[in-house]
Motif scaffolding. Sequence first.
Motif, PDB file in Angstrom:
ATOM      1  N   HIS A 172      40.143  51.594  28.854  1.00 38.66           N
ATOM      2  CA  HIS A 172      41.407  52.333  28.749  1.00 38.66           C
ATOM      3  C   HIS A 172      41.808  53.093  30.008  1.00 38.66           C
ATOM      4  O   HIS A 172      42.770  53.851  29.972  1.00 38.66           O
ATOM      5  N   THR A 173      41.070  52.934  31.099  1.00 37.65           N
ATOM      6  CA  THR A 173      41.521  53.588  32.330  1.00 37.65           C
ATOM      7  C   THR A 173      41.681  52.567  33.440  1.00 37.65           C
ATOM      8  O   THR A 173      40.933  51.587  33.528  1.00 37.65           O
ATOM      9  N   TYR A 174      42.687  52.819  34.270  1.00 39.43           N
ATOM     10  CA  TYR A 174      43.004  51.892  35.349  1.00 39.43           C
ATOM     11  C   TYR A 174      41.843  51.780  36.328  1.00 39.43           C
ATOM     12  O   TYR A 174      41.525  50.687  36.796  1.00 39.43           O
ATOM     13  N   ALA A 175      41.192  52.931  36.594  1.00 42.45           N
ATOM     14  CA  ALA A 175      40.101  52.933  37.574  1.00 42.45           C
ATOM     15  C   ALA A 175      38.971  51.992  37.151  1.00 42.45           C
ATOM     16  O   ALA A 175      38.438  51.241  37.971  1.00 42.45           O
ATOM     17  N   ALA A 176      38.643  52.033  35.843  1.00 42.92           N
ATOM     18  CA  ALA A 176      37.560  51.179  35.353  1.00 42.92           C
ATOM     19  C   ALA A 176      37.932  49.710  35.458  1.00 42.92           C
ATOM     20  O   ALA A 176      37.111  48.870  35.854  1.00 42.92           O
ATOM     21  N   VAL A 177      39.198  49.399  35.113  1.00 44.96           N
ATOM     22  CA  VAL A 177      39.652  48.005  35.198  1.00 44.96           C
ATOM     23  C   VAL A 177      39.624  47.530  36.642  1.00 44.96           C
ATOM     24  O   VAL A 177      39.140  46.438  36.957  1.00 44.96           O
ATOM     25  N   LEU A 178      40.113  48.402  37.539  1.00 41.43           N
ATOM     26  CA  LEU A 178      40.161  48.051  38.962  1.00 41.43           C
ATOM     27  C   LEU A 178      38.756  47.780  39.501  1.00 41.43           C
ATOM     28  O   LEU A 178      38.522  46.797  40.203  1.00 41.43           O
ATOM     29  N   ALA A 179      37.816  48.669  39.133  1.00 46.77           N
ATOM     30  CA  ALA A 179      36.443  48.513  39.608  1.00 46.77           C
ATOM     31  C   ALA A 179      35.848  47.206  39.102  1.00 46.77           C
ATOM     32  O   ALA A 179      35.165  46.487  39.841  1.00 46.77           O
ATOM     33  N   ARG A 180      36.116  46.902  37.832  1.00 45.50           N
ATOM     34  CA  ARG A 180      35.568  45.695  37.225  1.00 45.50           C
ATOM     35  C   ARG A 180      36.150  44.442  37.888  1.00 45.50           C
ATOM     36  O   ARG A 180      35.451  43.474  38.149  1.00 45.50           O
ATOM     37  N   MET A 181      37.461  44.508  38.159  1.00 44.66           N
ATOM     38  CA  MET A 181      38.148  43.329  38.673  1.00 44.66           C
ATOM     39  C   MET A 181      37.849  43.048  40.146  1.00 44.66           C
ATOM     40  O   MET A 181      38.362  42.079  40.709  1.00 44.66           O
ATOM     41  N   GLN A 182      37.025  43.902  40.798  1.00 44.31           N
ATOM     42  CA  GLN A 182      36.589  43.590  42.153  1.00 44.31           C
ATOM     43  C   GLN A 182      35.627  42.412  42.148  1.00 44.31           C
ATOM     44  O   GLN A 182      35.428  41.752  43.161  1.00 44.31           O
ATOM     45  N   PHE A 183      35.004  42.186  40.992  1.00 43.23           N
ATOM     46  CA  PHE A 183      34.079  41.054  40.886  1.00 43.23           C
ATOM     47  C   PHE A 183      34.835  39.857  40.334  1.00 43.23           C
ATOM     48  O   PHE A 183      35.378  39.901  39.226  1.00 43.23           O
ATOM     49  N   SER A 184      34.860  38.796  41.119  1.00 47.11           N
ATOM     50  CA  SER A 184      35.658  37.631  40.714  1.00 47.11           C
ATOM     51  C   SER A 184      35.159  37.013  39.419  1.00 47.11           C
ATOM     52  O   SER A 184      35.928  36.390  38.693  1.00 47.11           O
TER      53      SER A 184
END
Lengths: 125, 145
Positions: free
Chosen positions: A44-56
Motif C-alpha cells: 500500500h505504499t509507493y516506496a515499497a512498490v518502487l523498491a520491489r520493482m527495481q528487481f526485474s
Amino acid sequence: MYKYKASKDTGSKSWVLQRITGLALVVLMIGHYILMHYQPESGHTYAAVLARMQFSWYRIIDLTFITLGMYHGLNGIWNIFRDYKLKQWAKLSILSALVILGIAFTAWGFNIIFSIPYINSFSGN
Amino acid sequence: MENDTHSGGTYHKIKTFDQKNWVSENLNYKKDSGSNAWIMHRISGIALIAYLFLHVYSISPLTKGEVAFNNKMQAFSSPVFMVIEWFLFAFVIFHSLNGIRIVIVDWADGAKYHKQLYRLSWVFGIILFLAMGAVMFAHELKNLF
C-alpha cells in the motif's frame, strides 16, 4: 460430433490450458499474498512498490501473473457462455468483447508496471 | 423390455434442461456436493475476474507517482475495505481449493473420492480464512483482548 458445423475446435486445448494456468495461478497467488500483503505497507505504499520493482524478476512475475489471470478468467467466462445455446452473432460478439477486454486490461496492467522507473542509485539490476 | 424404443415400446419422456427458465431449472435441481461446488466455482470465478479488472484500475495511480498512489491506497486501507478484502480472500481460497479438487478429479483418479475432497477443501478453507482474519486484524484483535 463436436465438430458439427460450427468449428473444428473441440475446446480440448483450452480445457488443458485452463487447468495448467489454474495450477500456476494458485502458486503465483500464494506468492502474491505473502510478498505483497504480509505487511500492510508492502502493498500500500509507493516506496515499497518502487523498491520491489527495481528487481526485474518481480516485474516478470507480475506480467506473467496478469497475463495468466486474464486468460484464465476470461476463458472461464467464455466457458460459462459455451454452456448455453447461443446464436452465432451472440457468440461472436461475446467472444470479441471478452478478447478486447482482456487485451485492453492486460495492456493497461503492462503499461502500469513499465511506467514504474528504475532508480540508478538503488542497488538492483 | 418395456423401455426399448426399438421394439415399439413406450417412449420415456426425457427431462431436458429448459433454457427459457434457466433460473428455476438451476434452483430446482437437486444439488449434491458436486453441483454445489460447480455453481460456487462459477460465482467465485466471476467475482475474481471482476476483481482483477478492479485491481488493475486501483493500482493504476502508480503511473502518476507517489502522492496519487498513496492517496488512493489510503482509501483502501479503511476497515470496511479490509473486511471486503477478507471476503475476497474467501472467494480466492474456495476457487483455488476447488480448482485443485477439479484437477485431481480430472487427472488423478479423484472421481473416486471427490466428495471427501470437497469436505476436506471446506475444512482447509475455513482454517485458512480464519487464519487470514487473525493476520489481517491482528491489531484490532490485540485491542479487543
